[in-house]
Design an enzyme around this catalytic site. Structure first.
Site, PDB file in Angstrom:
ATOM      1  N   SER A 156      -4.367 -55.885  31.482  1.00 37.28           N
ATOM      2  CA  SER A 156      -3.718 -54.599  31.248  1.00 37.28           C
ATOM      3  C   SER A 156      -2.662 -54.606  30.150  1.00 37.28           C
ATOM      4  O   SER A 156      -2.272 -53.542  29.674  1.00 37.28           O
ATOM      5  CB  SER A 156      -3.076 -54.100  32.549  1.00 37.28           C
ATOM      6  N   GLN A 157      -2.185 -55.764  29.757  1.00 38.84           N
ATOM      7  CA  GLN A 157      -1.193 -55.815  28.675  1.00 38.84           C
ATOM      8  C   GLN A 157      -1.876 -55.498  27.348  1.00 38.84           C
ATOM      9  O   GLN A 157      -2.976 -56.005  27.091  1.00 38.84           O
ATOM     10  CB  GLN A 157      -0.566 -57.211  28.624  1.00 38.84           C
ATOM     11  N   MET A 203      -2.369 -65.403  31.230  1.00 40.31           N
ATOM     12  CA  MET A 203      -1.657 -64.143  31.451  1.00 40.31           C
ATOM     13  C   MET A 203      -0.834 -64.306  32.708  1.00 40.31           C
ATOM     14  O   MET A 203      -1.342 -64.684  33.767  1.00 40.31           O
ATOM     15  CB  MET A 203      -2.642 -62.984  31.591  1.00 40.31           C
ATOM     16  N   GLU A 204       0.452 -63.964  32.583  1.00 35.87           N
ATOM     17  CA  GLU A 204       1.452 -64.307  33.583  1.00 35.87           C
ATOM     18  C   GLU A 204       1.494 -63.390  34.782  1.00 35.87           C
ATOM     19  O   GLU A 204       2.576 -63.158  35.360  1.00 35.87           O
ATOM     20  CB  GLU A 204       2.832 -64.316  32.923  1.00 35.87           C
ATOM     21  N   ASN A 205       0.373 -62.847  35.211  1.00 34.15           N
ATOM     22  CA  ASN A 205       0.380 -61.951  36.360  1.00 34.15           C
ATOM     23  C   ASN A 205       1.105 -62.608  37.534  1.00 34.15           C
ATOM     24  O   ASN A 205       0.790 -63.741  37.903  1.00 34.15           O
ATOM     25  CB  ASN A 205      -1.054 -61.607  36.751  1.00 34.15           C
ATOM     26  N   HIS A 248       4.068 -72.313  30.110  1.00 32.64           N
ATOM     27  CA  HIS A 248       4.441 -71.030  29.517  1.00 32.64           C
ATOM     28  C   HIS A 248       4.287 -69.896  30.534  1.00 32.64           C
ATOM     29  O   HIS A 248       5.206 -69.074  30.703  1.00 32.64           O
ATOM     30  CB  HIS A 248       3.560 -70.765  28.288  1.00 32.64           C
ATOM     31  N   GLU A 249       3.143 -69.860  31.212  1.00 26.93           N
ATOM     32  CA  GLU A 249       2.910 -68.778  32.174  1.00 26.93           C
ATOM     33  C   GLU A 249       3.876 -68.862  33.351  1.00 26.93           C
ATOM     34  O   GLU A 249       4.319 -67.838  33.878  1.00 26.93           O
ATOM     35  CB  GLU A 249       1.458 -68.798  32.659  1.00 26.93           C
ATOM     36  N   HIS A 261       7.250 -67.382  32.510  1.00 20.00           N
ATOM     37  CA  HIS A 261       7.260 -65.924  32.589  1.00 20.00           C
ATOM     38  C   HIS A 261       7.753 -65.423  33.950  1.00 20.00           C
ATOM     39  O   HIS A 261       8.148 -64.250  34.068  1.00 20.00           O
ATOM     40  CB  HIS A 261       5.858 -65.373  32.341  1.00 20.00           C
ATOM     41  N   GLU A 299       8.457 -62.874  25.297  1.00 19.59           N
ATOM     42  CA  GLU A 299       7.765 -64.070  24.813  1.00 19.59           C
ATOM     43  C   GLU A 299       8.668 -65.095  24.145  1.00 19.59           C
ATOM     44  O   GLU A 299       8.412 -66.294  24.217  1.00 19.59           O
ATOM     45  CB  GLU A 299       6.636 -63.667  23.865  1.00 19.59           C
ATOM     46  N   ASP A 333      -0.515 -53.579  20.743  1.00 23.40           N
ATOM     47  CA  ASP A 333      -1.352 -54.769  20.634  1.00 23.40           C
ATOM     48  C   ASP A 333      -1.558 -55.183  19.186  1.00 23.40           C
ATOM     49  O   ASP A 333      -1.839 -56.338  18.899  1.00 23.40           O
ATOM     50  CB  ASP A 333      -2.702 -54.530  21.308  1.00 23.40           C
ATOM     51  N   TYR A 369       6.957 -64.742  19.853  1.00 17.71           N
ATOM     52  CA  TYR A 369       6.926 -66.028  20.552  1.00 17.71           C
ATOM     53  C   TYR A 369       7.840 -67.055  19.868  1.00 17.71           C
ATOM     54  O   TYR A 369       8.831 -67.511  20.443  1.00 17.71           O
ATOM     55  CB  TYR A 369       5.500 -66.578  20.596  1.00 17.71           C
ATOM     56  N   ARG A 389      -8.810 -65.032  21.936  1.00 17.90           N
ATOM     57  CA  ARG A 389      -8.472 -64.413  20.652  1.00 17.90           C
ATOM     58  C   ARG A 389      -7.693 -65.345  19.732  1.00 17.90           C
ATOM     59  O   ARG A 389      -7.816 -65.260  18.510  1.00 17.90           O
ATOM     60  CB  ARG A 389      -7.694 -63.112  20.886  1.00 17.90           C
ATOM     61  N   LYS A 390      -6.901 -66.222  20.298  1.00 17.05           N
ATOM     62  CA  LYS A 390      -6.145 -67.178  19.494  1.00 17.05           C
ATOM     63  C   LYS A 390      -7.053 -67.986  18.583  1.00 17.05           C
ATOM     64  O   LYS A 390      -6.680 -68.326  17.451  1.00 17.05           O
ATOM     65  CB  LYS A 390      -5.372 -68.126  20.425  1.00 17.05           C
TER      66      LYS A 390
END
Length: 607
Positions: free
Chosen positions: A145-146, A275-277, A300-301, A304, A323, A381, A389, A563-564
């Protein structure tokens, strides 16, 4: 959690250009979801009860919610089921979707209920056919959702500045398991019913759902891993340090406040490293290197859980507060568990990526090179880069170096404690920092170039550049190998991931094909199991049109959607006339398997 009928007054005001919500009058406080997943039609059907908190005693005549591609079937008062009048106003900017204006029966209506159906092309939802999973037996659904895609599956005020609690009932077909970023309730797996409850207020972009053939393996009393059955053992082994990470993080900045920290390794189409949900980190299978060498993403996550989830950027212009803090915190966890040398190498790799993107942005939009960014004319986005970051993290490193680690750690812990479960703007943070870190020391403020770090594009000259003896050796090795082709300088059995990345990144733009062939034969880079190393090698091969690596390159682009990796690989292929046709051909095959977030980026590259 809001009690129905209660009036809640908020002292914190903000303006977010990426929500239609009339947040100055009323705000959403709790969402109750009841969703049925239809894998054949690739839709969700269900309802959302939206509880409301008013900003003044006068209440509000209506509430405005964010939607995108939602088919609204009805809007009612959940107290008595009576219909409420509503209007949908589609925005000219496609990424904003449509404003759902609901006219309230009275100015202090406690809640509204929206019954709706999602669209098969909803940006937050990726529906995977069985063939796209590991077992090939069951379909799979994952959400992302982000930044502002929650509105494609939940009618809400889709702003990071709006925090809500939520509960959910998720109904799935037989053989499917559902998990969410919330505590588990009383499930009925035999009936395909799963219940969840998040008691802490979170921004809507952190509401997350995954459903498919899913197994679980515990790592500690509060940590565990979900994954497809064929992957779960490997994932649990790879992420064995999760509990150690929580302990290390708590020693730095205080108690972990989310009860559990679980992770789910998703199918390879997931567009991000992680993703840090809250309570359930979503992770890419490209982290499963087989040697636990890429677990910094998990650090990292976890970070968050303090920066981003506990204290959240109020708008996407303030994204660096999420970030930048998290990247800094991640490297502190890495240093605590894996040593200062590893952390310093990660700082340097991040600085290299940052410098590269700053140069790239010079010809695009300098606004994206700032920490605080004016995104009023952009889909948030579109601003995704290493700037929030690594520029953000390096700004904090400058502060740490000036004030000393002990004082700076005390400041950060106080910051997290005093603003827990709240939102934060850049101006509000700078004011807090001036009062609680700088005091009356205006000279230090100017010396550290605070305003330049926040508001100017580029990288201020007072950036702290760590020294790494490891990288001195890898850079010397890259220079020596490029000159003579001697593999004796390549320490293939002792270099870690960071050293390999620095070696490959330090090779000159042009490398003779015979040397690349020798290096590949010696180190097996074309078949590397470590995704980061394989990616760095492929970038070298693309710019040198080294064709023996292209079969592996195409396979990599077809089997994962992070995507990275995708963005720079496709950019490099399109920039090389000899690989442009290959880029188009591969993308034509791969696109259907990528997440909409990835295709939105790659579509603009592979025209």
């Amino acid at each position: 959690m809001l009690i129905i009928g209660c009036l809640t007054m908020f002292a914190f005001s903000f303006s977010d250009v990426h929500t239609f919500g009339n947040v100055d009058q009323v705000r959403t406080s709790h969402l109750s979801l009841d969703l049925t997943l239809d894998f054949e039609r690739k839709i969700m059907k269900g309802s959302c009860v939206v509880k409301l908190a008013y900003q003044s005693k006068q209440g509000a005549p209506h509430v405005d919610l964010d939607t995108r591609l939602l088919t609204i079937e009805s809007v009612t008062d959940p107290a008595d089921g009576s219909a409420l009048k509503y209007e949908l106003h589609k925005d000219a900017r496609d990424y904003m979707g449509a404003k759902l204006r609901i006219f309230l029966k009275n100015p202090k209506t406690p809640a509204v209920k929206v019954t709706y159906v999602t669209d098969p092309s909803a940006g937050a939802l990726q529906w995977l056919d069985p063939a796209q999973t590991t077992s090939k037996k069951k379909p799979f659904l994952l959400t992302q959702s982000q930044a502002i895609l929650a509105r494609t599956w939940i009618p809400c005020m889709d702003s990071p500045g709006i925090r809500v609690t939520y509960d959910a009932v998720v109904r799935v077909p037989k053989g499917i398991t559902a998990v969410m970023s919330a505590a588990h309730g009383k499930h009925e797996p035999e009936n395909g019913v799963y219940r969840f409850d998040m008691k802490h207020p979170i921004p809507p972009y952190l509401i997350a759902l995954a459903a498919g053939e899913i197994a679980f393996k515990a790592i500690s009393d509060r940590c565990g891993v979900y994954a497809e059955p064929a992957v779960v053992e490997k994932a649990a082994w790879e992420f064995a340090d999760m509990e150690k990470m929580v302990v290390a993080a708590e020693k730095l900045y205080g108690k972990y406040r989310w009860d559990r920290w679980d992770a789910i390794v998703l199918p390879p189409s997931f567009p991000f490293g992680g993703m840090e949900n809250p309570m359930l980190t979503f992770a890419t299978p490209t982290l499963l290197a087989g040697d636990r060498s890429l677990v910094n993403v998990m650090a990292h996550e976890l970070a968050h859980s303090w920066s981003g989830n506990l204290v959240t950027n109020a708008t996407w212009s303030d994204f660096w507060l999420n970030e930048g803090f998290t990247t800094y915190f991640e490297r502190r966890i890495v240093e605590a568990l894996y040593g200062k040398d590893t952390a310093e190498m990660q700082w340097l790799l991040g600085q290299r990526d940052l410098q590269h993107e700053i140069v790239e942005m010079a010809g695009i939009d300098q606004e994206f090179a700032k920490l605080y960014q004016d995104l009023s004319k952009h889909d948030p986005d579109a601003a995704f880069s290493s700037v929030p970051y690594d520029k953000g993290a390096n700004f904090l490193l400058v502060l740490e170096q000036h004030f000393g680690r002990a004082k700076f750690d005390t400041f950060l812990k106080t910051y997290f404690d005093q603003h827990a479960f709240q939102t934060m703007t850049t101006d509000k943070f700078l004011d807090f920092m001036r009062k609680n870190l700088f005091g009356d020391d205006q000279a230090a403020w100017e010396k550290l170039q605070i305003d330049a770090w926040i508001n100017d594009p580029g990288i201020p000259k007072n950036i702290v550049i760590p020294k790494s003896q490891n990288f001195e050796k890898t850079r010397a090795a890259a220079k020596a190998f490029a000159a003579k082709g001697d593999t004796g300088v390549v320490k293939k059995d002792s270099w870690n991931t960071e050293e390999w990345l620095d070696f490959l990144n330090s090779l000159p733009e042009k490398v003779d094909h015979d040397r690349l062939k020798t290096l590949d034969a010696f180190a097996g880079l074309t078949n590397a199991g470590n995704a980061e190393i394989l990616f760095a090698w492929q970038m070298v091969c693309i710019r040198n049109t080294y064709e023996p690596a292209f079969a592996s390159l195409q396979d990599f682009l077809l089997r994962q959607g992070r995507r990275k990796f995708l963005k720079p690989l496709y950019q490099a292929m399109m920039a090389n006339p000899k690989t442009e046709a290959m880029a188009k051909e591969v993308y034509k095959k791969a696109r259907a398997g990528y997440h909409p977030i990835s295709t939105a980026t790659i579509d603009a590259i592979v025209k």
